[in-house]
Motif scaffolding. Structure first.
Motif, PDB file in Angstrom:
ATOM      1  N   PRO A 135       0.809  -1.234   0.000  1.00 49.66           N
ATOM      2  CA  PRO A 135       0.000   0.000   0.000  1.00 49.66           C
ATOM      3  C   PRO A 135       0.841   1.284   0.000  1.00 49.66           C
ATOM      4  CG  PRO A 135      -0.955  -1.587   1.502  1.00 49.66           C
ATOM      5  CD  PRO A 135       0.355  -2.171   1.034  1.00 49.66           C
ATOM      6  N   ALA A 136       1.990   1.252   0.648  1.00 45.99           N
ATOM      7  CA  ALA A 136       2.841   2.454   0.694  1.00 45.99           C
ATOM      8  C   ALA A 136       3.334   2.857  -0.692  1.00 45.99           C
ATOM      9  CB  ALA A 136       4.024   2.221   1.629  1.00 45.99           C
ATOM     10  N   ASP A 137       3.378   1.913  -1.634  1.00 46.21           N
ATOM     11  CA  ASP A 137       3.868   2.218  -2.980  1.00 46.21           C
ATOM     12  C   ASP A 137       2.954   3.169  -3.751  1.00 46.21           C
ATOM     13  OD1 ASP A 137       6.069   0.578  -2.569  1.00 46.21           O
ATOM     14  OD2 ASP A 137       5.054  -1.188  -3.388  1.00 46.21           O
ATOM     15  N   ILE A 138       1.705   3.254  -3.350  1.00 44.73           N
ATOM     16  CA  ILE A 138       0.762   4.125  -4.066  1.00 44.73           C
ATOM     17  C   ILE A 138       1.190   5.589  -3.957  1.00 44.73           C
ATOM     18  CG2 ILE A 138      -0.914   4.516  -2.192  1.00 44.73           C
ATOM     19  CD1 ILE A 138      -1.916   3.708  -5.767  1.00 44.73           C
ATOM     20  N   TRP A 139       1.847   5.936  -2.849  1.00 48.53           N
ATOM     21  CA  TRP A 139       2.215   7.338  -2.622  1.00 48.53           C
ATOM     22  C   TRP A 139       3.244   7.843  -3.619  1.00 48.53           C
ATOM     23  CZ3 TRP A 139      -1.120   9.946  -0.032  1.00 48.53           C
ATOM     24  CH2 TRP A 139      -1.915   9.286   0.900  1.00 48.53           C
ATOM     25  N   THR A 140       4.070   6.971  -4.163  1.00 52.04           N
ATOM     26  CA  THR A 140       5.057   7.423  -5.143  1.00 52.04           C
ATOM     27  C   THR A 140       4.398   7.830  -6.455  1.00 52.04           C
ATOM     28  OG1 THR A 140       5.478   5.184  -5.937  1.00 52.04           O
ATOM     29  CG2 THR A 140       6.895   6.002  -4.163  1.00 52.04           C
ATOM     30  N   HIS A 141       3.144   7.433  -6.636  1.00 51.03           N
ATOM     31  CA  HIS A 141       2.427   7.748  -7.874  1.00 51.03           C
ATOM     32  C   HIS A 141       1.235   8.670  -7.650  1.00 51.03           C
ATOM     33  CE1 HIS A 141       4.832   4.762  -9.915  1.00 51.03           C
ATOM     34  NE2 HIS A 141       4.593   3.944  -8.919  1.00 51.03           N
ATOM     35  N   MET A 142       0.994   9.080  -6.399  1.00 48.80           N
ATOM     36  CA  MET A 142      -0.168   9.916  -6.084  1.00 48.80           C
ATOM     37  C   MET A 142       0.109  11.365  -6.497  1.00 48.80           C
ATOM     38  SD  MET A 142      -3.240   9.761  -4.590  1.00 48.80           S
ATOM     39  CE  MET A 142      -3.168   8.346  -3.509  1.00 48.80           C
TER      40      MET A 142
END
Length: 120
Positions: free
Chosen positions: A79-86
Protein backbone atom coordinates in the motif's frame (compact mmCIF):
# COMPACT_ATOMS: atom_id res chain seq x y z
CA UNK A 1 -3.75 7.16 14.56
CA UNK A 2 -7.14 7.39 12.90
CA UNK A 3 -9.96 5.01 13.81
CA UNK A 4 -12.34 6.24 11.12
CA UNK A 5 -13.59 3.74 8.60
CA UNK A 6 -12.76 4.55 5.00
CA UNK A 7 -15.68 6.19 3.19
CA UNK A 8 -17.47 4.07 0.61
CA UNK A 9 -16.21 6.06 -2.39
CA UNK A 10 -12.61 5.57 -1.24
CA UNK A 11 -13.07 1.82 -0.81
CA UNK A 12 -14.70 1.67 -4.28
CA UNK A 13 -11.80 3.57 -5.92
CA UNK A 14 -9.24 1.38 -4.17
CA UNK A 15 -11.15 -1.80 -5.10
CA UNK A 16 -11.14 -0.72 -8.75
CA UNK A 17 -7.40 -0.05 -8.56
CA UNK A 18 -6.75 -3.39 -6.87
CA UNK A 19 -8.73 -5.15 -9.60
CA UNK A 20 -6.59 -3.39 -12.20
CA UNK A 21 -3.48 -4.75 -10.46
CA UNK A 22 -4.97 -8.24 -10.05
CA UNK A 23 -5.51 -8.53 -13.81
CA UNK A 24 -1.76 -8.12 -14.28
CA UNK A 25 -1.10 -11.26 -12.20
CA UNK A 26 2.13 -9.82 -10.85
CA UNK A 27 4.47 -11.88 -8.70
CA UNK A 28 3.15 -11.91 -5.13
CA UNK A 29 -0.40 -11.18 -6.29
CA UNK A 30 -3.10 -12.18 -3.77
CA UNK A 31 -5.85 -14.55 -4.89
CA UNK A 32 -8.70 -13.00 -6.87
CA UNK A 33 -11.26 -13.96 -4.24
CA UNK A 34 -9.42 -11.78 -1.70
CA UNK A 35 -10.01 -8.55 -3.63
CA UNK A 36 -12.50 -7.22 -1.08
CA UNK A 37 -10.21 -7.85 1.89
CA UNK A 38 -7.21 -6.45 0.02
CA UNK A 39 -9.17 -3.32 -0.98
CA UNK A 40 -10.30 -2.75 2.61
CA UNK A 41 -6.72 -3.14 3.88
CA UNK A 42 -5.40 -0.68 1.26
CA UNK A 43 -8.22 1.81 1.97
CA UNK A 44 -7.44 1.57 5.68
CA UNK A 45 -3.76 2.22 4.97
CA UNK A 46 -4.68 5.28 2.88
CA UNK A 47 -6.91 6.55 5.69
CA UNK A 48 -4.11 6.18 8.24
CA UNK A 49 -1.52 7.97 6.16
CA UNK A 50 -3.54 10.31 3.99
CA UNK A 51 -5.30 12.62 6.39
CA UNK A 52 -8.65 13.96 5.23
CA UNK A 53 -10.04 12.62 1.99
CA UNK A 54 -12.52 14.35 -0.27
CA UNK A 55 -14.25 12.53 -3.08
CA UNK A 56 -14.34 15.68 -5.23
CA UNK A 57 -10.61 16.35 -4.77
CA UNK A 58 -9.18 12.88 -4.40
CA UNK A 59 -11.13 10.26 -6.38
CA UNK A 60 -9.40 11.10 -9.67
CA UNK A 61 -6.01 11.29 -7.91
CA UNK A 62 -6.45 7.76 -6.57
CA UNK A 63 -7.49 6.51 -10.02
CA UNK A 64 -4.43 8.10 -11.63
CA UNK A 65 -2.16 6.74 -8.88
CA UNK A 66 -3.38 3.17 -9.43
CA UNK A 67 -3.02 3.50 -13.20
CA UNK A 68 0.56 4.75 -12.81
CA UNK A 69 1.31 2.06 -10.22
CA UNK A 70 0.03 -0.62 -12.60
CA UNK A 71 2.17 0.81 -15.38
CA UNK A 72 5.33 0.67 -13.25
CA UNK A 73 4.86 -2.38 -11.02
CA UNK A 74 6.95 -5.47 -11.68
CA UNK A 75 5.66 -7.35 -8.61
CA UNK A 76 2.66 -6.94 -6.29
CA UNK A 77 3.03 -3.58 -4.53
CA UNK A 78 2.57 -2.69 -0.89
CA UNK A 79 0.00 0.00 0.00
CA UNK A 80 2.84 2.45 0.69
CA UNK A 81 3.87 2.22 -2.98
CA UNK A 82 0.76 4.13 -4.07
CA UNK A 83 2.22 7.34 -2.62
CA UNK A 84 5.06 7.42 -5.14
CA UNK A 85 2.43 7.75 -7.87
CA UNK A 86 -0.17 9.92 -6.08
CA UNK A 87 -0.50 13.27 -7.83
CA UNK A 88 -0.87 16.41 -5.76
CA UNK A 89 -4.26 17.87 -5.12
CA UNK A 90 -5.21 20.57 -7.60
CA UNK A 91 -4.41 24.07 -6.44
CA UNK A 92 -7.49 26.08 -5.47
CA UNK A 93 -8.14 29.08 -7.69
CA UNK A 94 -6.19 32.09 -6.55
CA UNK A 95 -8.04 35.22 -5.56
CA UNK A 96 -7.00 38.40 -7.25
CA UNK A 97 -5.60 41.02 -4.89
CA UNK A 98 -8.16 43.49 -3.57
CA UNK A 99 -8.33 46.91 -5.13
CA UNK A 100 -6.49 49.55 -3.12
CA UNK A 101 -8.55 51.78 -0.90
CA UNK A 102 -8.74 55.50 -1.72
CA UNK A 103 -6.32 56.16 1.16
CA UNK A 104 -3.83 53.63 -0.22
CA UNK A 105 -4.09 55.16 -3.70
CA UNK A 106 -3.41 58.62 -2.31
CA UNK A 107 -0.40 57.33 -0.35
CA UNK A 108 0.95 55.64 -3.52
CA UNK A 109 0.50 58.83 -5.54
CA UNK A 110 2.38 60.80 -2.88
CA UNK A 111 5.20 58.27 -2.82
CA UNK A 112 5.49 58.35 -6.62
CA UNK A 113 5.51 62.13 -6.60
CA UNK A 114 8.32 62.15 -4.02
CA UNK A 115 10.34 59.70 -6.12
CA UNK A 116 9.85 61.82 -9.25
CA UNK A 117 11.04 64.91 -7.41
CA UNK A 118 14.19 63.12 -6.25
CA UNK A 119 14.94 61.88 -9.76
CA UNK A 120 14.57 65.25 -11.41
Amino acid sequence: MRDEAAPGWLVAEVAEGIQRLLVLRLEGCPPADAVEAVALAWADALMLRGGRWSEALDASRIRRAFRALAAHAVRWPAPADIWTHMPSRPEPPRLSPPDPTPEQRERIRNMLQQVRQKII
